[in-house]
Design a protein around this motif. Structure first.
Motif, short mmCIF file in Angstrom:
data_model
loop_
_atom_site.label_atom_id
_atom_site.label_comp_id
_atom_site.label_asym_id
_atom_site.label_seq_id
_atom_site.Cartn_x
_atom_site.Cartn_y
_atom_site.Cartn_z
N PRO A 20 -16.70 0.99 26.58
CA PRO A 20 -16.86 0.42 25.24
C PRO A 20 -16.09 1.24 24.21
CG PRO A 20 -18.84 1.58 25.89
CD PRO A 20 -17.92 1.60 27.07
N HIS A 21 -15.82 0.63 23.09
CA HIS A 21 -15.26 1.36 21.95
C HIS A 21 -16.40 2.19 21.38
CE1 HIS A 21 -11.78 -1.25 22.12
NE2 HIS A 21 -12.61 -2.27 22.20
N VAL A 22 -16.15 3.46 21.11
CA VAL A 22 -17.21 4.34 20.63
C VAL A 22 -16.90 4.78 19.20
CG1 VAL A 22 -18.53 6.45 21.03
CG2 VAL A 22 -17.67 5.13 22.98
N LEU A 23 -17.67 4.25 18.26
CA LEU A 23 -17.59 4.66 16.87
C LEU A 23 -18.57 5.79 16.67
CD1 LEU A 23 -17.63 1.08 15.29
CD2 LEU A 23 -15.66 2.44 15.97
N CYS A 24 -18.28 6.73 15.77
CA CYS A 24 -19.13 7.90 15.62
C CYS A 24 -19.27 8.31 14.16
CB CYS A 24 -18.55 9.05 16.44
SG CYS A 24 -19.57 10.53 16.39
N ASP A 25 -20.53 8.49 13.73
CA ASP A 25 -20.82 8.97 12.37
C ASP A 25 -21.05 10.47 12.32
OD1 ASP A 25 -20.61 6.53 11.13
OD2 ASP A 25 -22.76 6.09 11.21
N ALA A 26 -21.05 11.15 13.46
CA ALA A 26 -21.31 12.59 13.51
C ALA A 26 -20.05 13.33 13.04
CB ALA A 26 -21.71 13.02 14.91
N VAL A 27 -19.91 13.47 11.73
CA VAL A 27 -18.67 14.01 11.15
C VAL A 27 -18.41 15.46 11.53
CG1 VAL A 27 -18.61 12.39 9.21
CG2 VAL A 27 -19.85 14.55 8.97
#
Length: 117
Positions: free
Chosen positions: A74-81
């Motif tokens: 899957p495409h993995v988007l991440c908010d853990a900056v």
């Protein structure tokens, strides 16, 4: 990404530790440790959630997985900056692992691949 391993046993996207979602989102914002990250795409197994999540199912990847030993990616988007692998809110790790084998809520999952900058 080489692989995505998911141990969230109660997630409708989990198929034998393989994530069948087309896109997942690791959430956790400005966290400085992996403990505060979680899979925001997690959805408990059930007919209602299956119907509402149908547009995020990776049918092509699922068919490919059934016909060969390729893993779904899957495409993995991440908010853990504050994660080393976060590049403009896209995970660029070679593989990630979502942990919690008895998860019943997104906040009970955790991204084990988190590595602080």
């Amino acid at each position: 990404m080489e692989k995505l391993k998911c141990n969230a046993a109660n997630c409708l996207y989990n198929y034998n530790t393989i994530c069948s979602a087309d896109e997942i989102k690791v959430q956790g914002g400005g966290t400085t440790s992996g403990d505060a990250t979680f899979c925001g795409t997690f959805s408990t197994r059930g007919l209602g959630n299956y119907v509402s999540s149908i547009t995020n199912m990776n049918y092509g990847g699922a068919a490919k997985q059934l016909l060969s030993n390729n893993r779904m990616e899957p495409h993995v988007l991440c908010d853990a900056v504050n994660c080393t692998y976060n590049s403009d809110q896209i995970c660029n790790a070679n593989g990630i692992e979502i942990l919690n084998d008895v998860a019943s809520a997104a906040e009970q999952t955790e991204c084990q691949t988190f590595y602080p900058r």
